[in-house]
Structure formats: C-alpha cells, structure tokens
Design a protein around this motif. Structure first.
Motif, PDB file in Angstrom:
ATOM      1  N   LEU A 112       0.824  -1.208   0.000  1.00 31.08           N
ATOM      2  CA  LEU A 112       0.000   0.000   0.000  1.00 31.08           C
ATOM      3  C   LEU A 112       0.860   1.260   0.000  1.00 31.08           C
ATOM      4  N   PHE A 113       1.984   1.223   0.705  1.00 31.81           N
ATOM      5  CA  PHE A 113       2.878   2.370   0.742  1.00 31.81           C
ATOM      6  C   PHE A 113       3.487   2.627  -0.640  1.00 31.81           C
ATOM      7  N   ILE A 114       3.884   1.562  -1.319  1.00 33.08           N
ATOM      8  CA  ILE A 114       4.425   1.713  -2.675  1.00 33.08           C
ATOM      9  C   ILE A 114       3.345   2.275  -3.600  1.00 33.08           C
ATOM     10  N   TRP A 115       2.123   1.756  -3.492  1.00 31.50           N
ATOM     11  CA  TRP A 115       1.010   2.280  -4.290  1.00 31.50           C
ATOM     12  C   TRP A 115       0.778   3.757  -3.965  1.00 31.50           C
ATOM     13  N   PHE A 116       0.863   4.106  -2.702  1.00 33.45           N
ATOM     14  CA  PHE A 116       0.688   5.484  -2.243  1.00 33.45           C
ATOM     15  C   PHE A 116       1.699   6.408  -2.927  1.00 33.45           C
ATOM     16  N   ILE A 117       2.952   5.997  -2.975  1.00 34.12           N
ATOM     17  CA  ILE A 117       3.997   6.801  -3.615  1.00 34.12           C
ATOM     18  C   ILE A 117       3.704   6.956  -5.110  1.00 34.12           C
ATOM     19  N   ILE A 118       3.363   5.863  -5.779  1.00 37.67           N
ATOM     20  CA  ILE A 118       3.068   5.907  -7.213  1.00 37.67           C
ATOM     21  C   ILE A 118       1.864   6.823  -7.479  1.00 37.67           C
ATOM     22  N   ALA A 119       0.828   6.709  -6.649  1.00 36.22           N
ATOM     23  CA  ALA A 119      -0.368   7.532  -6.840  1.00 36.22           C
ATOM     24  C   ALA A 119      -0.045   9.015  -6.680  1.00 36.22           C
ATOM     25  N   PHE A 120       0.753   9.364  -5.686  1.00 38.48           N
ATOM     26  CA  PHE A 120       1.106  10.766  -5.493  1.00 38.48           C
ATOM     27  C   PHE A 120       1.999  11.290  -6.610  1.00 38.48           C
ATOM     28  N   LEU A 121       2.905  10.454  -7.113  1.00 36.15           N
ATOM     29  CA  LEU A 121       3.731  10.885  -8.241  1.00 36.15           C
ATOM     30  C   LEU A 121       2.870  11.111  -9.483  1.00 36.15           C
ATOM     31  N   ALA A 122       1.920  10.219  -9.734  1.00 32.07           N
ATOM     32  CA  ALA A 122       1.031  10.379 -10.887  1.00 32.07           C
ATOM     33  C   ALA A 122       0.166  11.628 -10.728  1.00 32.07           C
ATOM     34  N   ASP A 123      -0.369  11.834  -9.530  1.00 27.19           N
ATOM     35  CA  ASP A 123      -1.195  13.007  -9.283  1.00 27.19           C
ATOM     36  C   ASP A 123      -0.376  14.284  -9.427  1.00 27.19           C
ATOM     37  N   GLY A 124       0.853  14.271  -8.924  1.00 25.36           N
ATOM     38  CA  GLY A 124       1.722  15.439  -9.060  1.00 25.36           C
ATOM     39  C   GLY A 124       2.058  15.719 -10.518  1.00 25.36           C
ATOM     40  N   GLY A 125       2.287  14.658 -11.289  1.00 27.72           N
ATOM     41  CA  GLY A 125       2.560  14.826 -12.712  1.00 27.72           C
ATOM     42  C   GLY A 125       1.367  15.394 -13.450  1.00 27.72           C
ATOM     43  N   PHE A 126       0.179  14.915 -13.112  1.00 28.25           N
ATOM     44  CA  PHE A 126      -1.048  15.427 -13.718  1.00 28.25           C
ATOM     45  C   PHE A 126      -1.235  16.899 -13.370  1.00 28.25           C
ATOM     46  N   TRP A 127      -1.034  17.245 -12.099  1.00 34.06           N
ATOM     47  CA  TRP A 127      -1.187  18.626 -11.655  1.00 34.06           C
ATOM     48  C   TRP A 127      -0.193  19.529 -12.381  1.00 34.06           C
ATOM     49  N   LEU A 128       1.046  19.082 -12.501  1.00 35.28           N
ATOM     50  CA  LEU A 128       2.063  19.875 -13.186  1.00 35.28           C
ATOM     51  C   LEU A 128       1.699  20.070 -14.658  1.00 35.28           C
ATOM     52  N   HIS A 129       1.208  19.003 -15.279  1.00 33.31           N
ATOM     53  CA  HIS A 129       0.797  19.079 -16.681  1.00 33.31           C
ATOM     54  C   HIS A 129      -0.364  20.066 -16.852  1.00 33.31           C
ATOM     55  N   MET A 130      -1.371  19.955 -15.997  1.00 36.77           N
ATOM     56  CA  MET A 130      -2.536  20.840 -16.091  1.00 36.77           C
ATOM     57  C   MET A 130      -2.130  22.297 -15.779  1.00 36.77           C
ATOM     58  N   ASN A 131      -1.277  22.492 -14.820  1.00 37.99           N
ATOM     59  CA  ASN A 131      -0.850  23.841 -14.453  1.00 37.99           C
ATOM     60  C   ASN A 131      -0.061  24.486 -15.587  1.00 37.99           C
ATOM     61  N   SER A 132       0.760  23.726 -16.264  1.00 38.14           N
ATOM     62  CA  SER A 132       1.542  24.315 -17.356  1.00 38.14           C
ATOM     63  C   SER A 132       0.648  24.655 -18.542  1.00 38.14           C
ATOM     64  N   HIS A 133      -0.423  23.865 -18.805  1.00 41.73           N
ATOM     65  CA  HIS A 133      -1.339  24.172 -19.889  1.00 41.73           C
ATOM     66  C   HIS A 133      -2.205  25.380 -19.566  1.00 41.73           C
TER      67      HIS A 133
END
Length: 139
Positions: A112-133
């Motif tokens: 679950l901790f590994i999944w947690f890290i992956i989920a936050f990295l994906a969410d951060g990447g999505f946020w960064l992508h949306m913010n730059s657009h």
C-alpha cells in the motif's frame, strides 16, 4: 579497555556495544561445529544468489538494455531489485523464518505504501501538466 566482561545482558546493551560481538554472546563457541558450518554455508548461499542477480543486472544494463524498449528495461530492473530486496529482508531481517500471518502483516502495508507513492507521483505529474497548460493558455 577493561578485560572484565559482565554476564548481565542489559549491562552489555547499555555499555560498550562491541562486547556483544566480541565472542561473549556468540551462539557457537566451536567454529567446527555443525551449527557453525551450517551458518557459514547459509551465508555463502546468500552471497552467491545475490551475486548472480547482480551480475544479471549488470550484463543486462551493459549489453541488452540499449536494444529493448525502455519500459521493458525498467520493469526488468525493478523486478530484479525487488527480488534482491525481498531476499535480503527474508534472510537478514529473518522474515523468512516468521509465520505467514506476520509476513502478510508486513507486506500489505508495504504494498500500500508503494502504491501510495506511485499515486502521489502520478497526481503530481497530472497537476504539473494541467498547471503548465493553464498558464500557457493565459498568455
């Protein structure tokens, strides 16, 4: 350094830690005993298994990783790294000798901790992508 050694285990832990490993607390006093030979054999087996996995990783990285898709190379290295980590935890942290329920108790939170890290990295990447657009559209 004093040559006096105490038999009180609590005193050994509170004082000089080297006394714990100096032979006072050794489980096998005879190096030629069956138990000692078994431990040495186990250590060599662990060494050879980890060496083989590491050599496979190095050969893979040096010769084959350039001709394979990056996702496959990443998956391969991740799998071998997790295999080594699991084996090290099993042997050196003695989880290989524990009960199945204890292993499950350890592995579910880790997963679950590994999944947690992956989920936050994906969410951060999505946020960064949306913010730059959004910023690009405002200019």
């Amino acid at each position: 350094m004093s040559q006096h050694h105490s038999n009180n285990i609590q005193e050994l832990y509170e004082g000089d830690q080297s006394k714990l490993y100096s032979g006072i607390m050794a489980h096998h006093t005879d190096i030629n005993s069956t138990e000692s030979k078994g431990q040495v054999k186990k250590i060599w087996r662990v060494f050879w298994i980890l060496l083989v996995i590491t050599v496979i990783e190095v050969i893979m990285g040096m010769f084959f990783s350039h001709n394979m898709p990056k996702a496959l190379v990443n998956f391969f290295f991740l799998a071998l790294t997790l295999l080594k980590a699991g084996y090290i935890v099993s042997v050196f942290m003695h989880l290989g000798d524990e009960f199945k329920n204890f292993l499950i108790t350890m592995m579910i939170p880790l997963t679950l901790f590994i999944w947690f890290i992956i989920a936050f990295l994906a969410d951060g990447g999505f946020w960064l992508h949306m913010n730059s657009h959004v910023r690009a559209g405002m200019h």
